[in-house]
Design an enzyme around this catalytic site. Structure first.
Site, PDB file in Angstrom:
ATOM      1  CD  GLU A 190      -3.064  -0.943   0.168  1.00  0.00           C
ATOM      2  OE1 GLU A 190      -3.068   0.078  -0.545  1.00  0.00           O
ATOM      3  OE2 GLU A 190      -3.915  -1.848   0.061  1.00  0.00           O
ATOM      4  CG  ASP A 222      -6.104  -6.664  -7.420  1.00  0.00           C
ATOM      5  OD1 ASP A 222      -5.049  -6.885  -6.789  1.00  0.00           O
ATOM      6  OD2 ASP A 222      -6.980  -5.885  -6.988  1.00  0.00           O
ATOM      7  CD  GLU A 263     -15.596  -4.547  -2.114  1.00  0.00           C
ATOM      8  OE1 GLU A 263     -14.440  -4.710  -1.694  1.00  0.00           O
ATOM      9  OE2 GLU A 263     -15.939  -3.538  -2.755  1.00  0.00           O
ATOM     10  CD  GLU A 275     -11.132  -1.377  -8.047  1.00  0.00           C
ATOM     11  OE1 GLU A 275     -10.126  -1.173  -7.353  1.00  0.00           O
ATOM     12  OE2 GLU A 275     -12.298  -1.123  -7.660  1.00  0.00           O
TER      13      GLU A 275
END
EC number: 3.2.1.-
Length: 588
Positions: A199, A334, A448, A493
């Protein structure tokens, strides 16, 4: 002069030299650039000024612990892997060749787009100004209570994440105020004993690199190098594989070890940021670190239980990448896949490994993970599921995630880059599938995580009402089994892929999809102060708000909405490559 002063000056010199190199190479005087660079470096080394209190007009606070001076217990073995050399390849265009007509119809259309992007800009400013007033220098604004919270080291992640959005939206005063604040961040000042390497790389480091690539402010590079050197310590392990969480005390004592059950994306998604940092500074140690991970991916790609793909979790301590049996393009995996074509781009096509990794992985994805939902209208859409695979068993779950919606943009970009028309077609179907999921919900916002009744191949299948009655949820649109996690946490996304497909195809229908999505999101998430996650996208009427506004709302979601209504020349896909936090990095 103290050792730390010398180190600071070296970092400063990198930034100055980079600016000179950019100017010279833009004039296409390569021999002159090389000789001039040698002279400049020589002069800068000789004439070392005293350490100033201000730097390039900013008050600059040096981090109180200099990781570049900390000896590594397990240094990278020689020779250090060098960035690929040579002239970048002439790569195919990714963006559509947009026309520049000025007919009355086009003028009218442009007025509509102007109004839309101004609306996005105003919504961004609402969130930004509330953050500025109530949570400045903290990680996040709490958009319901009006407070703040720190969850990313307390290093102002919303401030940093928003830098390039401020620049892109033309908010120069706000940008320079934010840069001035960012230059005072001390990476050694935190209440946390450890931090999330992934992150911090995609949000903090990616943000600084993009802000530099857009503004060319040299001070930003120095803050990025400070952070890059701290992140580089994550690779100081016995096998030079990175840790997922870096404990400060263990790092200082040379006690770091790579984890034995870590998300694959978390330890294989530093490539873009470390490569760009190596390009800007000329220090190959950053590239060497991530290349070792790429080589490991290559060695295991066809030895997993689903050859071509890598499992969701890795054992990086033993460097065994076949310990897990789950596979997905969604959460935890991902960006591993997303970064493969993007690494090829940022390296100018000079490292063919990334094309090979992408092609082999997506061959498996197309054969094993993609599925078509069963819908009454036989919609021409696709989703990506999750698989469990062993030598004897293969199970595909028709469960899809909002996080997996990035795949539309990835397939589209890589399809153009590697001349795979089938992937551009797949990209459109995945993107339209995510928009279909938005339109299916009462709020007009996608959930989600959700499950769908699937066809048994990628071809359209007849609607089976009996099967629907057995498997479906009658409270949802026909085709859905459930909305297992009905939240919307301000994720980007879906609009990310809509933006990419507009830029790739030039089809204005994607702009209309985006506007419909935008209006629904605004209605469902807006609070008095800013915008908040919502608990359930399937409800009618007022939504229940969570007290959370993740930094990616300003860094990604609103940026993509703004860009899809802007001129295609603004952050062209043929000039920049977006990291997974939507930070645009210059392509060579």
């Amino acid at each position: 002069m103290l050792a730390e002063d010398v180190q600071w000056q070296v970092l400063r010199n990198y930034a100055i030299v980079d600016g000179i190199m950019v100017a010279l190479f833009r004039r296409r005087t390569r021999p002159l650039a090389i000789s001039a660079t040698v002279i400049v470096i020589y002069l800068l080394i000789i004439f070392v000024p005293k350490r100033p209190d201000t730097l390039y007009g900013f008050t600059y606070v040096h981090s109180s612990y200099d990781w570049s001076q900390h000896p590594q217990k397990y240094p990278a073995p020689a020779p250090i892997k060098q960035l690929p050399t040579g002239n970048p390849r002439a790569l195919p265009k990714i963006q559509h060749a947009f026309e520049t007509d000025s007919s009355p119809k086009d003028v009218e259309r442009e007025q509509v787009l102007v109004e839309r992007r101004l609306d996005v800009r105003q919504k961004f400013l609402k969130g930004w100004n509330s953050y500025r007033k109530r949570a400045w220098m903290h990680d996040e604004l709490t958009p319901v209570s009006g407070g703040w919270k720190d969850g990313y080291g307390g290093w102002g992640v919303t401030l940093l994440d928003s830098l390039d959005t401020l620049w892109i939206m033309g908010l120069r005063d706000e940008f320079y105020d934010a840069v001035a604040a960012a230059m005072t961040i001390d990476w050694a000042e935190t209440d946390d004993r450890s931090f999330n390497v992934f992150e911090t790389t995609i949000r903090h480091l990616g943000a600084l690199l993009a802000a530099y690539d857009l503004s060319k402010e040299p001070a930003i590079v120095l803050k990025a190098i400070e952070l890059g050197d701290m992140l580089y310590m994550a690779f100081d392990t016995p096998n030079r594989m990175p840790v997922f969480w870096m404990n400060f005390e263990e790092a200082r004592n040379g006690e770091l070890e790579a984890g034995n059950h870590v998300p694959s994306a978390a330890v294989a998604s530093s490539g873009l940021e470390f490569t760009r940092l190596a390009q800007i500074t000329g220090d190959n140690k950053y590239y060497d670190a991530i290349d070792r991970v790429a080589q490991l991916l290559d060695s295991w790609q066809n030895r997993t239980s689903l050859p071509g793909m890598w499992p969701t979790f890795f054992d990086m301590r033993s460097m065994q990448l076949d310990m897990d049996r789950s596979y997905t393009l969604g959460a935890l995996a991902d960006s591993l896949y997303e970064y493969l074509p993007k690494m090829y781009l940022v390296l100018g096509g000079l490292e063919p490994l990334y094309e090979k990794l992408y092609r082999d992985a997506m061959d498996t994805v197309v054969k094993s993970l993609l599925f078509r939902p069963m819908t009454p209208d036989q919609d021409d859409i696709l989703f990506s599921g999750s698989a469990y695979a062993t030598a004897d068993i293969f199970n595909l779950a028709s469960e899809s995630q909002h996080l997996g919606c990035f795949a539309g943009g990835m397939f589209g970009m890589a399809g153009k880059l590697f001349d795979i028309p089938e992937h551009v077609s797949i990209a459109e179907k995945i993107t339209r599938g995510c928009v279909w999921a938005y339109d299916a919900m009462e709020t007009g916002v996608g959930p989600e995580i959700f499950n769908i009744v699937e066809c048994h191949s990628l071809e359209p299948c007849e609607w089976d009402d009996d099967r629907w009655l057995r498997e479906g949820d009658p409270s949802l649109k026909k085709g859905f089994k459930d909305a297992r996690d009905p939240r919307y946490v301000l994720r980007p996304e879906a609009i990310e892929s809509v933006f990419f497909m507009y830029r790739i195809t030039g089809d204005q229908e994607y702009q209309e999809m985006a506007w419909r999505m935008y209006q629904s999101i605004m209605k469902a998430t807006e609070t008095d102060l800013a915008f908040a996650s919502i608990e359930n996208v399937t409800v009618t009427g007022e939504t229940e708000k969570g007290d959370s506004m993740e930094s990616f709302w300003l860094a990604e979601t609103l940026k993509y909405f703004y860009l899809i209504f802007s001129s295609p020349d603004l952050i062209s896909l043929d000039q920049y490559v977006f990291n997974t936090e939507a930070h645009p990095l210059l392509r060579p």
